[in-house]
Design a protein around this motif. Structure first.
Motif, PDB file in Angstrom:
ATOM      1  N   TYR A 158      48.499  33.892  53.470  1.00  0.00           N
ATOM      2  CA  TYR A 158      48.115  34.839  54.264  1.00  0.00           C
ATOM      3  C   TYR A 158      46.528  34.377  54.449  1.00  0.00           C
ATOM      4  O   TYR A 158      46.170  33.625  53.821  1.00  0.00           O
ATOM      5  N   ALA A 159      46.157  34.731  55.745  1.00  0.00           N
ATOM      6  CA  ALA A 159      44.942  34.644  55.993  1.00  0.00           C
ATOM      7  C   ALA A 159      44.064  35.701  56.365  1.00  0.00           C
ATOM      8  O   ALA A 159      44.768  36.866  56.564  1.00  0.00           O
ATOM      9  N   ASP A 160      42.725  35.612  56.484  1.00  0.00           N
ATOM     10  CA  ASP A 160      42.066  36.889  56.672  1.00  0.00           C
ATOM     11  C   ASP A 160      40.729  36.557  56.633  1.00  0.00           C
ATOM     12  O   ASP A 160      40.208  35.558  56.352  1.00  0.00           O
ATOM     13  N   GLN A 161      39.571  37.592  57.075  1.00  0.00           N
ATOM     14  CA  GLN A 161      38.243  37.462  56.915  1.00  0.00           C
ATOM     15  C   GLN A 161      37.973  38.233  55.650  1.00  0.00           C
ATOM     16  O   GLN A 161      38.128  39.237  55.426  1.00  0.00           O
ATOM     17  N   ASN A 162      37.629  37.244  54.453  1.00  0.00           N
ATOM     18  CA  ASN A 162      37.637  38.157  53.247  1.00  0.00           C
ATOM     19  C   ASN A 162      36.602  37.116  52.487  1.00  0.00           C
ATOM     20  O   ASN A 162      36.675  35.999  52.270  1.00  0.00           O
ATOM     21  N   PRO A 163      35.742  37.842  51.828  1.00  0.00           N
ATOM     22  CA  PRO A 163      34.655  37.461  51.259  1.00  0.00           C
ATOM     23  C   PRO A 163      35.246  36.787  49.630  1.00  0.00           C
ATOM     24  O   PRO A 163      34.616  35.683  49.234  1.00  0.00           O
ATOM     25  N   ASP A 164      36.252  37.089  49.466  1.00  0.00           N
ATOM     26  CA  ASP A 164      36.994  36.289  48.033  1.00  0.00           C
ATOM     27  C   ASP A 164      37.756  35.174  48.252  1.00  0.00           C
ATOM     28  O   ASP A 164      38.308  34.622  47.423  1.00  0.00           O
ATOM     29  N   TRP A 165      38.114  34.788  49.634  1.00  0.00           N
ATOM     30  CA  TRP A 165      39.064  33.870  49.996  1.00  0.00           C
ATOM     31  C   TRP A 165      38.201  32.338  50.336  1.00  0.00           C
ATOM     32  O   TRP A 165      37.248  32.478  51.378  1.00  0.00           O
ATOM     33  N   GLU A 166      38.569  31.512  49.720  1.00  0.00           N
ATOM     34  CA  GLU A 166      38.374  30.033  50.026  1.00  0.00           C
ATOM     35  C   GLU A 166      39.622  29.345  50.626  1.00  0.00           C
ATOM     36  O   GLU A 166      40.222  29.087  49.724  1.00  0.00           O
ATOM     37  N   PRO A 167      39.683  29.024  51.961  1.00  0.00           N
ATOM     38  CA  PRO A 167      40.599  28.349  52.316  1.00  0.00           C
ATOM     39  C   PRO A 167      41.153  26.953  51.598  1.00  0.00           C
ATOM     40  O   PRO A 167      42.537  26.702  51.597  1.00  0.00           O
ATOM     41  N   ASP A 168      40.284  26.318  51.023  1.00  0.00           N
ATOM     42  CA  ASP A 168      40.456  24.969  50.395  1.00  0.00           C
ATOM     43  C   ASP A 168      41.099  25.413  48.967  1.00  0.00           C
ATOM     44  O   ASP A 168      41.672  24.492  48.469  1.00  0.00           O
ATOM     45  N   ASN A 169      40.832  26.519  48.499  1.00  0.00           N
ATOM     46  CA  ASN A 169      41.444  26.818  47.130  1.00  0.00           C
ATOM     47  C   ASN A 169      41.092  28.263  46.960  1.00  0.00           C
ATOM     48  O   ASN A 169      40.021  28.952  46.713  1.00  0.00           O
ATOM     49  N   ASP A 170      42.131  29.246  47.115  1.00  0.00           N
ATOM     50  CA  ASP A 170      41.930  30.719  46.858  1.00  0.00           C
ATOM     51  C   ASP A 170      42.279  31.236  45.472  1.00  0.00           C
ATOM     52  O   ASP A 170      42.248  32.531  45.375  1.00  0.00           O
ATOM     53  N   LEU A 171      42.284  30.248  44.791  1.00  0.00           N
ATOM     54  CA  LEU A 171      42.665  30.638  43.266  1.00  0.00           C
ATOM     55  C   LEU A 171      41.262  31.133  42.477  1.00  0.00           C
ATOM     56  O   LEU A 171      40.423  30.195  42.288  1.00  0.00           O
ATOM     57  N   ILE A 172      41.140  32.331  42.152  1.00  0.00           N
ATOM     58  CA  ILE A 172      40.000  32.802  41.175  1.00  0.00           C
ATOM     59  C   ILE A 172      40.471  32.904  39.676  1.00  0.00           C
ATOM     60  O   ILE A 172      41.466  33.538  39.557  1.00  0.00           O
ATOM     61  N   SER A 173      39.485  32.281  38.900  1.00  0.00           N
ATOM     62  CA  SER A 173      39.713  32.151  37.600  1.00  0.00           C
ATOM     63  C   SER A 173      38.889  33.029  36.765  1.00  0.00           C
ATOM     64  O   SER A 173      37.824  32.997  37.010  1.00  0.00           O
ATOM     65  N   PHE A 174      39.568  33.288  35.570  1.00  0.00           N
ATOM     66  CA  PHE A 174      38.494  33.996  34.489  1.00  0.00           C
ATOM     67  C   PHE A 174      39.275  33.835  33.164  1.00  0.00           C
ATOM     68  O   PHE A 174      40.357  33.814  33.062  1.00  0.00           O
ATOM     69  N   LEU A 175      38.485  33.743  32.085  1.00  0.00           N
ATOM     70  CA  LEU A 175      39.076  33.674  30.786  1.00  0.00           C
ATOM     71  C   LEU A 175      39.904  34.712  30.243  1.00  0.00           C
ATOM     72  O   LEU A 175      39.855  35.796  30.585  1.00  0.00           O
ATOM     73  N   ARG A 176      41.107  34.257  29.564  1.00  0.00           N
ATOM     74  CA  ARG A 176      41.898  35.107  29.061  1.00  0.00           C
ATOM     75  C   ARG A 176      41.195  36.251  27.883  1.00  0.00           C
ATOM     76  O   ARG A 176      41.938  37.048  27.841  1.00  0.00           O
ATOM     77  N   THR A 177      40.126  35.659  27.371  1.00  0.00           N
ATOM     78  CA  THR A 177      39.639  36.463  26.275  1.00  0.00           C
ATOM     79  C   THR A 177      38.393  37.544  27.110  1.00  0.00           C
ATOM     80  O   THR A 177      38.140  38.530  26.335  1.00  0.00           O
ATOM     81  N   ALA A 178      38.512  37.429  28.416  1.00  0.00           N
ATOM     82  CA  ALA A 178      37.575  38.473  28.988  1.00  0.00           C
ATOM     83  C   ALA A 178      38.152  40.052  28.772  1.00  0.00           C
ATOM     84  O   ALA A 178      39.199  40.090  28.975  1.00  0.00           O
ATOM     85  N   PRO A 179      37.188  41.009  28.543  1.00  0.00           N
ATOM     86  CA  PRO A 179      37.795  42.229  28.578  1.00  0.00           C
ATOM     87  C   PRO A 179      38.025  42.906  29.674  1.00  0.00           C
ATOM     88  O   PRO A 179      38.578  43.819  29.844  1.00  0.00           O
ATOM     89  N   THR A 180      37.247  42.288  31.041  1.00  0.00           N
ATOM     90  CA  THR A 180      37.565  42.788  32.237  1.00  0.00           C
ATOM     91  C   THR A 180      37.964  41.829  33.220  1.00  0.00           C
ATOM     92  O   THR A 180      38.112  40.534  32.606  1.00  0.00           O
ATOM     93  N   ALA A 181      38.539  42.105  34.294  1.00  0.00           N
ATOM     94  CA  ALA A 181      39.006  41.160  35.352  1.00  0.00           C
ATOM     95  C   ALA A 181      38.306  41.527  36.512  1.00  0.00           C
ATOM     96  O   ALA A 181      38.082  42.786  36.862  1.00  0.00           O
ATOM     97  N   PRO A 182      38.282  40.437  37.428  1.00  0.00           N
ATOM     98  CA  PRO A 182      37.733  40.625  38.805  1.00  0.00           C
ATOM     99  C   PRO A 182      38.379  41.615  39.592  1.00  0.00           C
ATOM    100  O   PRO A 182      39.660  41.622  39.442  1.00  0.00           O
ATOM    101  N   VAL A 183      38.059  42.425  40.351  1.00  0.00           N
ATOM    102  CA  VAL A 183      38.640  43.055  41.479  1.00  0.00           C
ATOM    103  C   VAL A 183      38.340  42.133  42.874  1.00  0.00           C
ATOM    104  O   VAL A 183      37.320  41.760  43.080  1.00  0.00           O
TER     105      VAL A 183
END
Length: 408
Positions: A158-183
């Motif tokens: 999917y495509a869009d104008q989106n501050p979270d989207w990077e066309p070259d790599n749309d995967l956002i990562s965070f540690l499994r141990t984090a108590p919160t997750a990105p929205v």
């Protein structure tokens, strides 16, 4: 290697949600279709057909009813994820191949507009080629138990104008141990099949030239500003040289671990089948009259050997046991796979541009012969012409739709 992106609006990058584990699902081995409590997360039945076993093919796992792009991820014995990943512009459609491993899939709803934002579930199941797990964009995911498992992904982009989207790599990562997750904000506009094929071909070109490690993006604070940082491990593949007889060639791949690989398509059609093979040491030879094949060993209980007969009747055998290499079989070439055990092969095809009819069907042009009956192979001709990749891709998608209708 650390790369930083342009700073995004602070409000867009500050959003997080508390994680709330709400359920654990244990999927029975005979269940191939099931909905889960996070919207859009589900299992669907794959397009699997039985092989005739005349030359070792036990099952053929064809593409499902999506855009038809096929990427494969192999996992080394001790593979483990330390992070969750969120695609903001991709639905994952995952089929798992292995030797009965039990895997756990952990999912968190991170979609900003979801009524279940922050809800987390766990799915426990045995790997099976008979079902595809669909993980929608915006749902964070990580998996346990993937050592020795091969994953096929048939992504929807999917495509869009989106501050979270990077066309070259749309995967956002965070540690499994984090108590919160990105929205996250997810992309809204599904790309047409032609755009899927264009992106897949771009991936082929990139991974043909740069076989580095897959990068991960993290939200970070640098100098008091929120931004994305891209971290790229320094893994390098111990690349095996292609066979001296020209029977094998380098695949297009990127590393997802020190000895784990994401293998992207090699042909213009950008699609493939998976063959489950039960190998023996005395099987018949086979040739495909109207198509070439490119075979890649993905995994299994053993390596394989492929024996090819040339136009002078000479036999040459090479080993297949490295997913970074593939063997191309021209039309009319006698070959057989030998070994002792079960393996999974990626089978990519090019179809000769001939009048279409009953004798020239997609994937059904095999002739077999006992070793004593095999003569010289047909020499590949300069005049051989193949259907355009887009045409073969469309035929494969039509076939997948027809198979799925017969399964209902």
């Amino acid at each position: 290697m650390l790369e930083t992106a342009e700073s995004e609006p602070a409000a867009a990058l500050e959003r997080t949600t508390e994680r709330r584990h709400i359920d654990t699902f244990h999927v029975p081995d005979d269940v191939t279709s099931l909905d889960f409590s996070l919207p859009g997360v589900r299992l669907e039945t794959t397009n699997t057909t039985d092989g005739d076993r005349t030359y070792g093919v036990a099952r053929i796992i064809r593409i499902t009813n999506g855009p038809g792009i096929t990427d494969y991820v192999t996992h080394e014995k001790d593979f483990a994820y330390s992070t969750f990943g969120i695609h903001v512009g991709q639905d994952d459609r995952l089929t798992f191949f292995g030797d009965g491993q039990r895997i756990s899939v952990h999912l968190i709803d991170c979609r900003e507009d979801s009524p279940q934002l922050g809800d987390e579930i766990t799915i426990n199941m045995t790997v099976s080629p008979d079902r595809v797990l669909i993980i929608p964009k915006g749902v964070a995911h990580t998996l346990d138990g993937l050592g020795g498992v091969v994953t096929r992904d048939e992504p929807v982009w999917y495509a869009d104008q989106n501050p979270d989207w990077e066309p070259d790599n749309d995967l956002i990562s965070f540690l499994r141990t984090a108590p919160t997750a990105p929205v996250v904000q997810t992309n809204r506009h599904e790309l047409p099949v032609s755009a899927h094929m264009l992106l897949s071909r771009m991936s082929q070109r990139t991974n043909q030239q740069v076989r580095g490690a897959y990068a991960a993006r993290f939200r970070v604070s640098i100098g008091g500003k929120k931004t994305y940082a891209t971290i790229r491990p320094n893994w390098r593949a111990a690349e095996t040289e292609p066979n001296e007889h020209g029977m094998t060639g380098r695949n297009n791949f990127v590393l997802t671990g020190p000895e784990s690989f994401t293998v992207v398509p090699s042909t213009d059609s950008c699609t493939s089948d998976v063959l489950e093979m039960e190998l023996s040491s005395d099987g018949p030879f086979v040739r495909h009259e109207y198509s070439s094949r490119r075979l890649t060993w993905l995994g299994g209980s053993t390596d394989a050997h492929i024996e090819i007969v040339d136009a002078d009747g000479r036999h040459t055998t090479v080993q297949l046991g490295d997913p970074t290499l593939g063997a191309r079989i021209p039309p009319g070439t006698w070959y057989r796979l030998t070994g002792d055990g079960r393996i999974w092969l990626r089978s990519e095809m090019e179809l000769l541009d001939l009048p279409y009819g009953p004798e020239h069907q997609l994937g059904r042009d095999a002739t077999t012969a006992a070793p004593s009956e095999v003569g010289p192979s047909r020499l590949e001709q300069d005049s051989d012409r193949y259907l355009p990749g887009a045409t073969l891709h469309a035929l494969a998608r039509m076939e997948a739709k027809a198979i799925s209708l017969t399964h209902r």
